[in-house]
Design an enzyme around this catalytic site. Structure first.
Site, PDB file in Angstrom:
ATOM      1  N   HIS A 335       0.871  -1.177   0.189  1.00  0.00           N
ATOM      2  CA  HIS A 335      -0.049  -0.043  -0.024  1.00  0.00           C
ATOM      3  C   HIS A 335       0.989   1.315  -0.030  1.00  0.00           C
ATOM      4  O   HIS A 335       0.499   2.284  -0.550  1.00  0.00           O
ATOM      5  CB  HIS A 335      -1.024  -0.277   1.239  1.00  0.00           C
ATOM      6  CG  HIS A 335      -1.902  -1.154   1.296  1.00  0.00           C
ATOM      7  ND1 HIS A 335      -2.872  -1.208   0.060  1.00  0.00           N
ATOM      8  CD2 HIS A 335      -2.342  -2.029   2.049  1.00  0.00           C
ATOM      9  CE1 HIS A 335      -3.841  -2.469   0.393  1.00  0.00           C
ATOM     10  NE2 HIS A 335      -3.314  -2.560   1.447  1.00  0.00           N
ATOM     11  N   ARG A 429      -9.940   2.891  -7.292  1.00  0.00           N
ATOM     12  CA  ARG A 429      -9.958   2.054  -5.815  1.00  0.00           C
ATOM     13  C   ARG A 429     -10.744   2.972  -4.897  1.00  0.00           C
ATOM     14  O   ARG A 429     -10.310   3.929  -4.210  1.00  0.00           O
ATOM     15  CB  ARG A 429      -8.584   2.062  -5.324  1.00  0.00           C
ATOM     16  CG  ARG A 429      -7.588   1.245  -6.493  1.00  0.00           C
ATOM     17  CD  ARG A 429      -6.053   1.065  -5.582  1.00  0.00           C
ATOM     18  NE  ARG A 429      -5.235   0.216  -6.594  1.00  0.00           N
ATOM     19  CZ  ARG A 429      -4.284   0.934  -7.281  1.00  0.00           C
ATOM     20  NH1 ARG A 429      -4.391   2.004  -7.451  1.00  0.00           N
ATOM     21  NH2 ARG A 429      -3.511   0.224  -8.055  1.00  0.00           N
ATOM     22  N   ARG A 478     -14.368   0.158  -8.958  1.00  0.00           N
ATOM     23  CA  ARG A 478     -14.202  -0.836  -7.976  1.00  0.00           C
ATOM     24  C   ARG A 478     -15.239  -0.496  -6.634  1.00  0.00           C
ATOM     25  O   ARG A 478     -14.831   0.634  -6.034  1.00  0.00           O
ATOM     26  CB  ARG A 478     -13.057  -1.340  -7.921  1.00  0.00           C
ATOM     27  CG  ARG A 478     -13.002  -2.564  -7.172  1.00  0.00           C
ATOM     28  CD  ARG A 478     -11.627  -3.196  -6.940  1.00  0.00           C
ATOM     29  NE  ARG A 478     -10.802  -2.508  -5.908  1.00  0.00           N
ATOM     30  CZ  ARG A 478      -9.530  -2.651  -5.768  1.00  0.00           C
ATOM     31  NH1 ARG A 478      -8.730  -3.493  -6.445  1.00  0.00           N
ATOM     32  NH2 ARG A 478      -8.859  -1.858  -4.856  1.00  0.00           N
ATOM     33  N   GLY A 595      -6.944  -8.504 -11.353  1.00  0.00           N
ATOM     34  CA  GLY A 595      -5.895  -8.004 -10.364  1.00  0.00           C
ATOM     35  C   GLY A 595      -4.825  -8.554 -10.108  1.00  0.00           C
ATOM     36  O   GLY A 595      -4.974  -9.580  -9.428  1.00  0.00           O
ATOM     37  N   ASN A 597      -2.143  -8.091  -8.319  1.00  0.00           N
ATOM     38  CA  ASN A 597      -1.482  -8.088  -6.931  1.00  0.00           C
ATOM     39  C   ASN A 597      -2.207  -8.886  -6.137  1.00  0.00           C
ATOM     40  O   ASN A 597      -1.495  -9.816  -5.247  1.00  0.00           O
ATOM     41  CB  ASN A 597      -1.871  -6.559  -6.240  1.00  0.00           C
ATOM     42  CG  ASN A 597      -1.197  -5.466  -7.109  1.00  0.00           C
ATOM     43  OD1 ASN A 597      -0.316  -5.640  -7.914  1.00  0.00           O
ATOM     44  ND2 ASN A 597      -1.500  -4.319  -6.835  1.00  0.00           N
ATOM     45  N   ASP A 598      -3.584  -9.066  -6.025  1.00  0.00           N
ATOM     46  CA  ASP A 598      -4.121 -10.044  -5.056  1.00  0.00           C
ATOM     47  C   ASP A 598      -4.312 -11.536  -5.583  1.00  0.00           C
ATOM     48  O   ASP A 598      -3.933 -12.279  -4.882  1.00  0.00           O
ATOM     49  CB  ASP A 598      -5.814  -9.682  -4.889  1.00  0.00           C
ATOM     50  CG  ASP A 598      -5.871  -8.506  -3.698  1.00  0.00           C
ATOM     51  OD1 ASP A 598      -5.028  -8.604  -2.754  1.00  0.00           O
ATOM     52  OD2 ASP A 598      -6.707  -7.998  -3.814  1.00  0.00           O
ATOM     53  N   CYS A 643      -5.171  -5.246 -14.481  1.00  0.00           N
ATOM     54  CA  CYS A 643      -4.728  -3.991 -13.570  1.00  0.00           C
ATOM     55  C   CYS A 643      -3.437  -4.468 -12.736  1.00  0.00           C
ATOM     56  O   CYS A 643      -3.392  -5.434 -12.230  1.00  0.00           O
ATOM     57  CB  CYS A 643      -5.735  -3.739 -12.911  1.00  0.00           C
ATOM     58  SG  CYS A 643      -7.435  -2.939 -13.475  1.00  0.00           S
TER      59      CYS A 643
END
Length: 679
Positions: A335, A429, A478, A595, A597-598, A643
């Site tokens: 983050h 976001r 989102r 996504g 990242n996740d 993304c």
């Protein structure tokens, strides 16, 4: 010649004031005896800006074809300065007569404070707040000079460009100069942090732009709170600090005395390599360090390099106030790294023992390009921050093999979108966007306190700014993906957030808190009616078909359907989506957004704050899942976007994704031009 007409704050019509000035006006009414506070009439502001508006509008028209340069700003600022009418002293002498009389009554307080306030409608603009000039026994010519400089600063080219970037209509802005003896503001709830023991005088006006949460008790401070304030003013002997206490917050701001000498930048500065880490956000900064292990006020971090263990999302105001960021933990998708990139702050993460190696006050040179941190000599240096260089925009291309969009969450990122050659906002976001206006309170706390409408209005305002900046290109919004570990730190968060960090991620929370979900959809519906930007709603962290059906029904209740021009998309970040594509297509979902990242952390069993270079998006398992998702989307006639920063970080990804048939990618704004150059 324009006269400086003065009006007492108490006699000024409240409907014409900013929210902060109205609150100060109310506070003044209950403080005997009356304390003199004056406003320079808004008519002066109207006259000053009248000559600047035509020049500004002409410049805006030119900038639609070619982005402005520093030389353009300088030329326009000179041109506007020539148009500003001279200011007559007018009633300024009256101020001094009343001030000196008041000072004698108050025991010799001879400081006159000047503060600029700027607002539009019922919204305070932070660029006009929190900055004051303290004049010690001021002369009439000096005061006149400072007032002229304050008004001139409001209409200079760079300030106007800031307002324009943020979506504000310069023609509708209101501004005044507030003048008052220092004793008046102390009696109104401000206080001075120069004594060994800091005590509040009274509760007063809550300013909306900076602060730290405190429990709503009496006006006495705990030792920990006093320590916070003492840390903030350490090393600031040449400045006068003003402190303010409201019912739940302590605020502080720095007022510049006159004169303030500026140390020249040395020709050459010796530096010693102190530490290295992962370069998470480009740019360079020279500034004092501040080591923070617990949340503090942005004012304490302003103009410094923030050094900490990790940065949770609710530390957004600290990252925004800092000129650079150093973290002990975290990787490129943490983050702290995401926020630093979006806010344009150079950042280095995964710096071993950073909070032990670096001491507050140590002068650092932070190189966000190379991931290097250097210690500079202790001589005073001006704060220098250099944003990451922008890659020149490539020549216009009629058709690219895929669309390139941007990931954003903060209004400050909109300054790039007007001239950025992108195809839309590919990911807004929302959970990070909310942090800009939640005032450090959990959104459910707003609902609990009966302030749903106020929260919805702020939501609509921010959405409108993003929509206006990107229209007619689409915006992929989102819906809230509240991470319990992050939102638990907000006021009321421990009551509204579960102890487990994964249970109520994404859409699964909507069953448990339908009021918040419907408030969000209400804000989306209003913004969609007000703006012409194509809207795509993306559901986060979907794990079952049942969740999507529930959300579809809720969207229909608010008129957010395909018939109204709103498409429904689903985030593909939980591996279960690999097996649900056929069901999603059957429900009428328009597409999926991968996504990375996740998806990476769930497939490889890692978290964002752990830097394991070999476990990243380029891992064969992650690439295999992405390929399967893109191919499955094509089979079921679903749109497909990706993304994340991987396409910019790994140039070999772009030809691979194009061959798979991906429709679009969405990356951070600062790398859009880089990605386009690869294409």
């Amino acid at each position: 010649m324009t006269s400086l007409l003065l009006e007492p704050l108490q006699q000024y019509p409240a409907e014409a004031l900013s929210p902060t000035l109205v609150a100060l006006q109310k506070t003044q009414q209950v403080l005997p005896p009356p304390h003199p506070v004056w406003l320079i009439s808004t008519s002066v502001w109207q006259q000053l800006r009248a000559g600047a508006i035509p020049l500004w509008q002409a410049a805006c028209d030119r900038w639609q074809e070619r982005p402005p340069t520093a030389a353009d700003f300088k030329a326009l600022a000179l041109e506007m300065t020539d148009q500003l009418p001279p200011l007559d002293v007018g009633e300024l002498e009256t101020i001094f007569a009343e001030c000196h009389h008041f000072w004698q009554q108050q025991g010799g307080d001879s400081h006159l404070v000047l503060t600029t306030y700027l607002w539009q409608g019922a919204v305070d603009l932070p660029w006009g707040l929190g900055r004051g000039t303290v004049l010690n026994r001021p002369s009439l010519p000096l005061c006149h000079q400072v007032i002229e400089a304050a008004f001139a600063a409001l209409v200079q080219a760079k300030n106007l460009y800031t307002y324009w970037q943020q979506g504000w209509d310069f023609c509708q802005l209101k501004g005044v100069i507030l003048l008052y003896p220092l004793s008046a503001i102390v009696a109104s709830g401000w206080w001075i942090g120069r004594e060994p023991t800091l005590k509040a005088i009274a509760s007063g006006v809550a300013l909306p732009h900076q602060g730290i949460p405190l429990p709503p008790r009496g006006i006495e401070l705990t030792p920990a709170e006093e320590h916070h304030l003492q840390q903030a003013c350490r090393g600031a002997a040449s400045h006068l600090w003003l402190w303010h206490r409201s019912q739940t917050q302590v605020w502080w701001g720095q007022c510049l005395p006159e004169p303030l000498p500026v140390a020249p930048l040395p020709q050459a500065v010796e530096h010693t390599l102190l530490a290295q880490g992962i370069p998470a956000a480009g740019g360079q900064a020279i500034a004092p360090a501040i080591v923070v292990t617990d949340p503090c006020a942005p004012a304490a971090v302003a103009g410094r390099i923030l050094v900490t263990k990790s940065i949770p999302p609710h530390w957004l105001p600290l990252v925004n106030a800092a000129v650079g960021v150093i973290c002990e933990q975290g990787g490129l998708t943490s983050h702290g790294a995401i926020l630093a990139r979006e806010l344009g702050r150079p950042a280095v993460v995964d710096v071993a023992n950073a909070t032990q190696q670096i001491r507050s006050g140590m002068t650092l040179f932070l190189d966000g390009h190379r991931g290097a941190i250097y210690q500079l000599p202790p001589e005073p240096l001006p704060v220098v921050a250099t944003p990451p260089p922008q890659t020149p925009s490539p020549p216009a291309v009629k058709q690219l093999p895929l669309q390139v969009m941007v990931n954003v969450s903060q209004v400050s990122a909109l300054r790039l979108l007007r001239s950025l050659p992108c195809d839309g906002i590919g990911l807004l976001r929302s959970e990070l966007m909310l942090l800009a206006f939640l005032e450090h309170r959990h959104p459910c706390h707003w609902l609990e306190q009966g302030e749903a409408e106020q929260l919805r209005d702020r939501w609509v305002q921010h959405l409108g700014e993003f929509m206006r900046a990107i229209a007619p290109r689409p915006l992929f919004y989102r819906t809230l993906d509240l991470r319990p570990a992050d939102y638990r730190q907000l006021l009321g968060g421990h009551r509204f957030e579960p102890e487990t960090d994964w249970g109520l991620r994404g859409v699964s929370r909507y069953f448990h808190c339908p009021e918040l979900f419907h408030l969000e959809l209400s804000a989306l519906a209003i913004a969609h009616r007000l703006e012409t930007c194509p809207l795509r709603i993306v559901l986060p962290f979907v794990r079952s078909v049942r969740e999507v059906v529930y959300c579809q029904k809720a969207l229909a209740e608010h008129g957010l359907t395909l018939n109204a021009g709103v498409e429904l998309w689903v985030m593909a970040e939980v591996p279960a989506i690999l097996f649900l594509l056929a069901d999603l297509a059957h429900l009428g979902v328009a597409g999926i957004t991968i996504g990375t990242n996740d998806l990476t952390q769930l497939l490889l069993g890692i978290d964002r704050e752990t830097a394991l270079p070999e476990l990243n998006e380029d891992h064969p398992a992650v690439k295999g899942a992405i390929a399967q998702l893109i191919q499955g989307a094509k089979v079921h006639h679903l749109g497909c976007s990706l993304c994340g920063e991987a396409p910019a970080r790994y140039p070999h990804w772009l030809p691979w994704l194009i061959d798979l048939g991906l429709d679009s990618i969405s990356v951070s704004p600062e790398v859009v031009s880089q990605v386009l150059s690869y294409l």
